[in-house]
Structures are given as structure tokens and as C-alpha cells.
Design a protein around this motif. Structure first.
Motif: not given
Length: 155
Positions: A5-10, A12-18, A59-73
Motif C-alpha cells: 500500500l505504501s508503494g502504491l501510494y508513493k 500514485m501521489f509522489q512528485k518527481d523532484e528536481y 544557502l537557502n532552500i525553497g520548494t515549489v510545486d509545479v504540476g506533477k513536479a517538485r522543484l527544490m531551489f
């Protein structure tokens, strides 16, 4: 069963991180760019007052979600002493935003040298790089605006 179930949830809902590096000399506006991006793309993020932004040490870290992607700045400090640490982050990044202060004609050659060190790194082969000429809205001070529009590159 939990693992399934955990694998299925990830799946289905986990975003690709860049991971995106934000580089440039100190006072180029990297942190302001990051804060404005977080404010624009994160609905519930109020942001910090732009007048309270100071020089980044580390450094400063910021996260932005765009569509199905998560951008980590990763906004890295631009002081000369900190530039030697930039290459430690290259292997983890998927893109680079290089910020130039277009109002600071005196430091343009210094910014060019730092940029050349960035693009000469083999670790960034194939990694997209965006050059952002910041502070174009400052009346009468945007030196780089004319240069970039005429030549579309640095001399």
C-alpha cells in the motif's frame, strides 16, 4: 501488506523532484528571486518581507510545486569565499539559474568570470543553465539590458 500500500501510494501521489541551483555574485538578487518564486507558486506561502532579506551565508532552500513536479531551489551564497563551494552541489542538480545584477556595471566582469567557472565544470555537462539579468525594472540603471538585447551574449 503495508509495503504494498505504501508503494502504491508513493507511485500514485509522489512528485518527481528536481534540484535547481541559484548562483551568482552576492547582491545579485538570488534570494529575492527565490522568495518571489515561492510566493507566486505556493498558494499558502506569505513570504518574507523583501526589505528583511540579507546576504546569504551558506544557502537557502525553497520548494515549489509545479504540476506533477517538485522543484527544490538551492540559493547559494555569492561571496567570493563561498563560490569555491558551488561545485560541491553540481552533481545533485538538474538545472542552474545564474543571476546577474544588471545594474552593477562595475562587477559585470567579476560575474562573467564566476559564470565561466560554472559553465566550464564537467559536472554540469548536459545540465540546462538559465542566465537571469535581474533588476531590469530599475529605471536608468539597467546597463546590461541594452547589452543583452543587442548581442544576446557576453563580450
Amino acid at each position: 501488506m503495508y509495503t504494498l500500500l505504501s508503494g502504491l501510494y508513493k507511485y500514485m501521489f509522489q512528485k518527481d523532484e528536481y534540484c535547481i541551483l541559484i548562483l551568482g555574485l552576492d547582491n545579485a538578487g538570488k534570494t529575492t528571486f527565490l522568495e518571489q518564486s515561492k510566493t507566486r507558486f505556493n498558494k499558502n506561502y506569505k513570504g518574507m518581507s523583501l526589505s528583511k532579506i540579507t546576504t546569504t551565508v551558506g544557502l537557502n532552500i525553497g520548494t515549489v510545486d509545479v504540476g506533477k513536479a517538485r522543484l527544490m531551489f538551492w540559493d547559494l551564497g555569492g561571496q567570493e569565499e563561498l563560490q569555491s563551494l558551488w561545485d560541491k552541489y553540481y552533481a545533485e542538480c538538474h538545472g542552474v539559474i545564474y543571476v546577474i545584477d544588471s545594474t552593477d556595471e562595475e562587477r559585470l566582469s567579476e560575474s562573467k568570470e564566476a559564470f565561466e567557472k560554472v559553465v566550464s565544470s564537467e559536472a554540469l555537462d548536459g545540465v540546462p543553465i538559465l542566465v537571469l539579468a535581474n533588476k531590469q525594472d530599475v529605471e536608468g540603471l539597467a546597463f546590461l539590458k541594452v547589452q543583452v538585447n543587442k548581442q544576446a551574449r557576453w563580450n
